[in-house]
Structures are given as C-alpha cells and as structure tokens.
Design a protein around this motif. Structure first.
Motif, PDB file in Angstrom:
ATOM      1  N   LEU A 125       0.749  -1.039  -0.020  1.00 55.67           N
ATOM      2  CA  LEU A 125      -0.121  -0.200  -0.048  1.00 55.67           C
ATOM      3  C   LEU A 125       0.967   1.207   0.072  1.00 55.67           C
ATOM      4  N   ARG A 126       1.920   1.398   0.632  1.00 51.22           N
ATOM      5  CA  ARG A 126       2.857   2.335   0.675  1.00 51.22           C
ATOM      6  C   ARG A 126       3.308   2.697  -0.501  1.00 51.22           C
ATOM      7  N   VAL A 127       3.818   1.485  -1.287  1.00 54.14           N
ATOM      8  CA  VAL A 127       4.513   1.716  -2.654  1.00 54.14           C
ATOM      9  C   VAL A 127       3.439   2.237  -3.704  1.00 54.14           C
ATOM     10  N   HIS A 128       2.108   1.857  -3.640  1.00 54.25           N
ATOM     11  CA  HIS A 128       1.115   2.040  -4.839  1.00 54.25           C
ATOM     12  C   HIS A 128       0.036   2.905  -4.338  1.00 54.25           C
ATOM     13  N   THR A 129      -0.317   3.408  -3.080  1.00 51.88           N
ATOM     14  CA  THR A 129      -1.258   4.324  -2.883  1.00 51.88           C
ATOM     15  C   THR A 129      -0.659   5.700  -2.251  1.00 51.88           C
ATOM     16  N   ASP A 130      -1.488   6.510  -1.988  1.00 51.28           N
ATOM     17  CA  ASP A 130      -1.541   7.803  -1.128  1.00 51.28           C
ATOM     18  C   ASP A 130      -2.064   7.615   0.141  1.00 51.28           C
ATOM     19  N   LEU A 131      -2.475   6.461   0.585  1.00 50.30           N
ATOM     20  CA  LEU A 131      -3.134   6.700   2.067  1.00 50.30           C
ATOM     21  C   LEU A 131      -2.072   6.706   3.138  1.00 50.30           C
ATOM     22  N   ASP A 132      -2.591   7.439   4.220  1.00 50.04           N
ATOM     23  CA  ASP A 132      -1.917   7.495   5.344  1.00 50.04           C
ATOM     24  C   ASP A 132      -1.647   6.079   6.203  1.00 50.04           C
ATOM     25  N   ALA A 133      -0.925   6.174   7.313  1.00 50.29           N
ATOM     26  CA  ALA A 133      -0.650   4.901   7.924  1.00 50.29           C
ATOM     27  C   ALA A 133      -1.899   4.385   8.523  1.00 50.29           C
ATOM     28  N   ARG A 134      -2.678   5.102   9.060  1.00 52.58           N
ATOM     29  CA  ARG A 134      -4.085   4.727   9.618  1.00 52.58           C
ATOM     30  C   ARG A 134      -4.977   4.260   8.608  1.00 52.58           C
ATOM     31  N   ALA A 135      -5.212   4.807   7.582  1.00 49.91           N
ATOM     32  CA  ALA A 135      -5.858   4.163   6.445  1.00 49.91           C
ATOM     33  C   ALA A 135      -5.602   2.859   6.051  1.00 49.91           C
ATOM     34  N   ARG A 136      -4.118   2.815   5.833  1.00 49.20           N
ATOM     35  CA  ARG A 136      -3.441   1.555   5.261  1.00 49.20           C
ATOM     36  C   ARG A 136      -3.620   0.525   6.361  1.00 49.20           C
ATOM     37  N   ARG A 137      -3.547   0.636   7.627  1.00 47.44           N
ATOM     38  CA  ARG A 137      -3.728  -0.470   8.577  1.00 47.44           C
ATOM     39  C   ARG A 137      -5.125  -0.755   8.502  1.00 47.44           C
ATOM     40  N   GLN A 138      -5.983   0.173   8.458  1.00 49.81           N
ATOM     41  CA  GLN A 138      -7.500  -0.461   8.424  1.00 49.81           C
ATOM     42  C   GLN A 138      -7.942  -1.067   7.166  1.00 49.81           C
ATOM     43  N   ARG A 139      -7.318  -0.624   6.021  1.00 53.83           N
ATOM     44  CA  ARG A 139      -7.456  -1.476   4.870  1.00 53.83           C
ATOM     45  C   ARG A 139      -6.925  -2.976   5.119  1.00 53.83           C
ATOM     46  N   ILE A 140      -5.830  -2.994   5.569  1.00 56.47           N
ATOM     47  CA  ILE A 140      -5.073  -4.296   5.859  1.00 56.47           C
ATOM     48  C   ILE A 140      -5.981  -5.147   6.751  1.00 56.47           C
ATOM     49  N   GLY A 166      -1.521 -22.788   6.089  1.00 55.40           N
ATOM     50  CA  GLY A 166      -2.961 -22.221   5.517  1.00 55.40           C
ATOM     51  C   GLY A 166      -3.090 -20.737   5.777  1.00 55.40           C
ATOM     52  N   GLN A 167      -2.634 -20.238   6.900  1.00 53.37           N
ATOM     53  CA  GLN A 167      -2.564 -18.899   7.396  1.00 53.37           C
ATOM     54  C   GLN A 167      -1.567 -18.218   6.611  1.00 53.37           C
ATOM     55  N   ARG A 168      -0.544 -18.834   6.344  1.00 52.13           N
ATOM     56  CA  ARG A 168       0.448 -18.196   5.513  1.00 52.13           C
ATOM     57  C   ARG A 168       0.137 -18.008   3.936  1.00 52.13           C
ATOM     58  N   GLN A 169      -0.792 -18.760   3.578  1.00 52.13           N
ATOM     59  CA  GLN A 169      -1.275 -18.795   2.169  1.00 52.13           C
ATOM     60  C   GLN A 169      -2.263 -17.782   2.157  1.00 52.13           C
ATOM     61  N   ARG A 170      -3.316 -17.611   3.162  1.00 52.79           N
ATOM     62  CA  ARG A 170      -4.284 -16.580   3.286  1.00 52.79           C
ATOM     63  C   ARG A 170      -3.405 -15.049   3.367  1.00 52.79           C
ATOM     64  N   ILE A 171      -2.631 -15.126   3.935  1.00 49.34           N
ATOM     65  CA  ILE A 171      -1.634 -13.805   3.903  1.00 49.34           C
ATOM     66  C   ILE A 171      -1.187 -13.485   2.584  1.00 49.34           C
ATOM     67  N   MET A 172      -0.886 -14.430   1.780  1.00 51.78           N
ATOM     68  CA  MET A 172      -0.516 -14.077   0.447  1.00 51.78           C
ATOM     69  C   MET A 172      -1.509 -13.746  -0.342  1.00 51.78           C
ATOM     70  N   ILE A 173      -2.756 -14.414  -0.336  1.00 49.44           N
ATOM     71  CA  ILE A 173      -4.047 -14.075  -0.954  1.00 49.44           C
ATOM     72  C   ILE A 173      -4.399 -12.569  -0.520  1.00 49.44           C
ATOM     73  N   ALA A 174      -4.219 -12.091   0.840  1.00 51.65           N
ATOM     74  CA  ALA A 174      -4.586 -10.736   1.175  1.00 51.65           C
ATOM     75  C   ALA A 174      -3.496  -9.764   0.545  1.00 51.65           C
ATOM     76  N   MET A 175      -2.366 -10.230   0.567  1.00 52.94           N
ATOM     77  CA  MET A 175      -1.261  -9.401  -0.028  1.00 52.94           C
ATOM     78  C   MET A 175      -1.783  -9.039  -1.644  1.00 52.94           C
ATOM     79  N   ALA A 176      -1.924 -10.023  -2.359  1.00 50.10           N
ATOM     80  CA  ALA A 176      -2.522 -10.171  -3.698  1.00 50.10           C
ATOM     81  C   ALA A 176      -3.339  -9.244  -4.065  1.00 50.10           C
ATOM     82  N   LEU A 177      -4.570  -9.546  -3.154  1.00 44.37           N
ATOM     83  CA  LEU A 177      -5.550  -8.715  -3.536  1.00 44.37           C
ATOM     84  C   LEU A 177      -6.044  -7.272  -2.808  1.00 44.37           C
ATOM     85  N   VAL A 178      -4.915  -6.944  -2.073  1.00 42.06           N
ATOM     86  CA  VAL A 178      -5.360  -5.751  -1.199  1.00 42.06           C
ATOM     87  C   VAL A 178      -5.683  -4.476  -2.057  1.00 42.06           C
ATOM     88  N   LEU A 179      -5.230  -4.487  -3.316  1.00 44.81           N
ATOM     89  CA  LEU A 179      -5.386  -3.521  -4.032  1.00 44.81           C
ATOM     90  C   LEU A 179      -6.341  -3.859  -5.194  1.00 44.81           C
TER      91      LEU A 179
END
Length: 553
Positions: A125-140, A166-179
């Motif tokens: 999110l830091r690299v690809h958006t202009d969201l502040d830290a609080r907004a980024r945390r909320q989206r995550i 399984g939890q690590r794979q869910r993290i990878m999915i979250a990271m892939a789909l967050v944007l």
C-alpha cells in the motif's frame, strides 16, 4: 490448438506466445505458440506435468522471467488491453499488485521471515497508494478479515514462522488482493496444504473472485482441484497447448490421449481391493507414544504443547499403514519419534522386537539400518555435490560394507527403481522430480530395512509421476516384503496404497482400521470431514464421468 478471444472481452489475452532459452530468436523454445484468454470473474485452470510450461507462462505475464535465461521471442501478452512484453521494468512494477498479482506455491519463501506480517502487506500500500498509515492499517485489517484469518490484530504483528501453512497462504492472498487487481495468477497455491485447508483456500478464492470481479489464472497439476474451481481448462505439454475447453467438456469428453492419461492418473478415493491379512511378524510397534514440546517465553513462563498423545500403532512385515490428518495433527511428529529423529516424551517404540525408545544415540546406531525414511522434497534430501551412486552407497559404507560392494548394490537398486545404469555417475540436478524420488527410495533401500517411512513422499509430484512412484513402492513391497509407514494428507493417495489407516487429530489417533473400513464407512465426524473436503471427490476421473453416474451403472 489455439484459442481465440474477442478483443476487449478478456482481462488477459495471450496470443501465439513463444519463450526461448537465452535471447536468440531461434533458440530452443520452452513455450511455443500458446494462445489463451481469461475473462472477468472467470477461472482458467492451466494443467500439465512438471516442465510443461505452466509456470513459465505465468512468470512471462508477470514480467518475472529470469533475465538472460528465459526471454519472450514472439507473440503478445495483453493485460486489460495493454501490451506487457514491450512494457518497461518500471511500468511492470506499477502493474504488479495494482492490475495483476500472483500467489506463489510456497508462502514461506515468498514472505520475509524477519518482517511482521502487517508491515509486509503495508509495503504494498505504501508503494502503490497515497493512503496515510492509519488508513493503510484499516484496509489491511479489513482484507485479513475477508480472507477469514482469526485474531487479525495478533497475526498483523506476528512473524511468518508463527503461522500455519494455511494462514500463511491466506496472507499471500490478502497481499495479492489488497489493491483489488483485475487479474490474479495462482501458481500451485494449494499443493502443500491438507485437504480441509485446501478446500477453504479454493472456496476463498471463489468468493473473493465473485466479490471483486477478478479474473483468475490458476496453475495446478491436480485435476481434483481443477474440478472444484475451473470454469475452463487449458492442458499444456512440453511448452505447447494440447487441449482447451469448458470444464465439463474436458472432464467428460477429452479429445487428446495426453489429457485422458492425465485424468486417468488421478488416484481414486475408492480404496484398492484389500490384500489378505497374514500372520507375518510385527516389525514396528508404538505403544502410548507421546511428545510434549515445552516453550519458554522471555519472561520465564513455560507453555506445554502436546504434539502427540497416547498413540498406539502396529505394523506387520509387507503391510502399509497410513497416518492421515490435517497439518498440525501430529503425523510427522509420530513418524519422527518412531525414527528417533526426536526423542518421545512418553511411551514405547519396538523395532523388529527391540525396544528403541530409550536407547542412547550410540546404542541406537546399530538399529538405524532397520528403519529408513523417504522425505517429502527430493530436491532438498539429496546432496547436490555427490553422484547418485555415492549417495546410495553412503549408508552401507558407513556400516562397514566395502566401497566396491556398496557401489554394486547401488547399481542393483537403480535398476530396481527403474533408472538407467548411467544414472550412477550423474548428479541429482540432472534428474526430474520423480526420478529424484526414485533415487531417494533406492537410497532408503540400500540398508535392507525392515521398515520404510514415507513422509509425504509423493505430495509434491505430478499425478502421473505420483502414480508411477506408488506403483513402484507397491512392487518393492511385493518383492522385498518391506513394511511401509506412509504419512500423507491426501486421502486419495492413502486409498491407493494403504492396507490400514490411522486418522490423527490434535495429536491423537481418532480412528483406526482397514483402509476400506475407514475410507468408505468412517465412524468419526472428523474422518468424514476429511473425506468430504477431498478435491474432485464427485468425479470418477478414470472413466470421465461423475461418481453418481458411475455408481448407478
């Protein structure tokens, strides 16, 4: 066979793609004339054996091919109408995560082990958006909820090694789909997961696809997974497209022999005909075996985790006992206690009539040759710096066998496992994954053991290679009479090789009996849930029809 897509109708359009070794236009091609498309809210499964070009196709789309090793030499790849093969490195970095994203097979190698989970997703999110830290945390945190992670605040602050597979794979999915990318590429994302976690991940991808309208390019060698998630299927072999079509057409009426063979190799959930019970001697006994791990915190507090409790198992010569269950059920812990790779906390282990659970390391050494292990990953279990012959001979030499005799035994064993005579002087990297697993089996047999322990020994192999290795193990049992302790999370594999099955949950054996009894008439709800979660259980792949049709005929 090529597949044409109407321009503008597809999120991803691949037309006549060619990828060569090196950069020359006439170089050897590892991808040769592939044409595919994936539409919005559609899942295209690309299937084929190792080396078919599935992952190379995905890496080409992502712009992640190893430089100066593999190079696109022809064709076109368009993402939402934009050509990717001519895009700059900077533009490809912008497109990754924002417009396309990828889930890799092994999350532990894709995640940074020294950075907390929350910070790793936050970096996207830091690299690809202009969201502040609080907004980024909320989206995550919202995304972590969407992928159904428990205790999201705790996991946000956790390191990868503290989470399950399984939890690590869910993290990878979250990271892939967050944007919310338009295209999601999933490269074997469920191969190493147990059946219940696999089912959850497949359902999750389907739900997220429905909610976000994502196009999914799903790469797998598991036709059971294909039956669960695909809208359309593309079959690849040796860098070329063999066959493509809607899921139902491919499963019911495959036109190409290669596709039919691929489907026929899928192991059935119906157990093989039972072998008659014999009065052969018991070669392995575990009685009330237990293993407790004690963790000490920084503040001196101790926490006990019971990885195995009161496990009692018996294995006779020439028989196969399968231990099945989810990740964390205690399967591998029991196997390691039996092998004395770790020391059991309680209980007894008898090997060929000898008590070994409380022997010192020095006294244990003489019993090591009686029990040998075949590990899950043949790439990591073989020493890359020594030849195959020396690898197999190493064990006998360590037990006093003359070097020349040990090498002669190596040649015999290579022939037994179906490898050519010249394999003895070659190195592991010169063999395929299935061939390496055959070498690992030969190495385990070099000491003439009474018991072989196979710890997920076929889970990383293609279904066709998997079938060959299972047939090989069965043949070796018949010829040598060796007993096999088979650890697996795949009930279809257990049905095809095991005489008896023990089902483990939370460190305990919850059901134990013949494979036919446990897998066709389970008594425990947990066992039934494992069977229900097996991917593709509704299809009789070998006969190209649903199970219900096969059952009625």
């Amino acid at each position: 066979m090529n597949e044409q897509a109407t321009s503008g109708s597809a999120v991803l359009e691949i037309n006549d793609l060619a990828v060569g070794l090196g950069g020359a236009a006439r170089s050897q091609r590892v991808i040769d004339g592939i044409s595919l498309h994936v539409r919005e809210r559609e899942t295209l499964c690309v299937v084929g054996e190792s080396g078919s070009g599935k992952s190379v196709t995905a890496l080409t789309v992502m712009g992640l091919l190893p430089k100066r090793v593999l190079t696109p030499v022809g064709g076109s790849v368009r993402l939402a109408g934009e050509e990717l093969l001519s895009a700059s490195s900077k533009r490809l970095r912008q497109l990754r995560a924002t417009t396309m994203a990828m889930i890799f097979q092994e999350p532990m190698t894709a995640l940074n082990p020294v950075v907390p989970i929350g910070r790793q997703i936050d970096e996207v999110l830091r690299v690809h958006t202009d969201l502040d830290a609080r907004a980024r945390r909320q989206r995550i945190l919202q995304m972590m909820e969407q992928v159904r992670l428990p205790e999201i605040e705790r996991i946000f602050a956790s390191y990868p090694h503290r989470l399950s597979g399984g939890q690590r794979q869910r993290i990878m999915i979250a990271m892939a789909l967050v944007l919310k990318p338009k295209l999601l590429i999933a490269d074997e994302p469920t191969t190493a997961l147990d059946v219940t976690t696999q089912k959850q991940i497949l359902t999750l991808i389907r739900d997220l696809q429905r909610d976000h309208g994502t196009a999914v390019l799903f790469i797998t060698h598991d036709m059971g997974v294909v039956a669960e998630i695909a809208d359309r299927v593309a079959v690849m072999r040796n860098g070329k497209l063999v066959e493509t079509g809607p899921l139902d057409t491919i499963l019911r009426a495959p036109t190409m022999e290669y596709t039919r063979n691929l489907l026929s190799s899928v192991p059935s959930l119906v157990p093989r005909p039972p072998r008659p019970r014999t009065d052969e001697p018991v070669v392995l006994e575990a009685n009330e075996l237990g293993k407790i791990y004690r963790e000490h915190s920084f503040f001196g507090h101790a926490r006990e985790v019971a990885a195995a409790q009161d496990v009692t198992l018996t294995l006779r010569k020439g028989r196969t006992l399968g231990i099945v269950g989810e990740s964390g059920s205690g399967k591998s812990t029991v196997a390691r206690c039996i092998l004395r790779l770790i020391d059991p906390t309680s209980g007894r282990v008898r090997l060929a009539g000898h008590e070994i659970s409380n022997l010192s390391r020095r006294l244990l050494r003489s019993h090591r040759r009686r029990i040998q292990i075949i590990f899950q990953d043949p790439y990591r279990s073989l020493n890359p710096r020594i030849t195959v012959g020396e690898t197999i001979a190493e064990g006998p030499v360590n037990f006093g066998v003359p070097h020349a005799d040990a090498l002669a035994k190596s040649r015999e064993l290579l022939e037994l496992v179906g490898l050519p005579p010249d394999a003895i002087s070659r190195f592991p990297h010169q063999f395929s994954g299935g061939q390496r697993q055959r070498i690992a089996i030969a190495r385990a047999l070099a000491l003439d053991p009474d018991v072989l322990v196979a710890d997920e020994a076929v889970s990383a192999l293609d279904v066709s290679v998997q079938a060959q290795v299972l047939d090989l193990l069965d043949e070796i049992q018949t010829r040598l009479g060796v007993a096999l302790l088979f650890i697996t999370h795949d009930l279809r594999v257990a049905a095809q090789i095991c005489d008896d099955v023990a089902v483990m949950q939370h460190g305990r054996v919850v059901e134990h009996g013949s494979a036919a009894q446990v897998l066709t008439s389970p008594q425990q709800a947990y066992t039934r849930s494992l069977i229900d979660a097996a991917p593709g259980r509704g299809w009789d792949f070998a006969n190209f029809r649903p199970v219900e049709t096969a059952a009625m005929s």
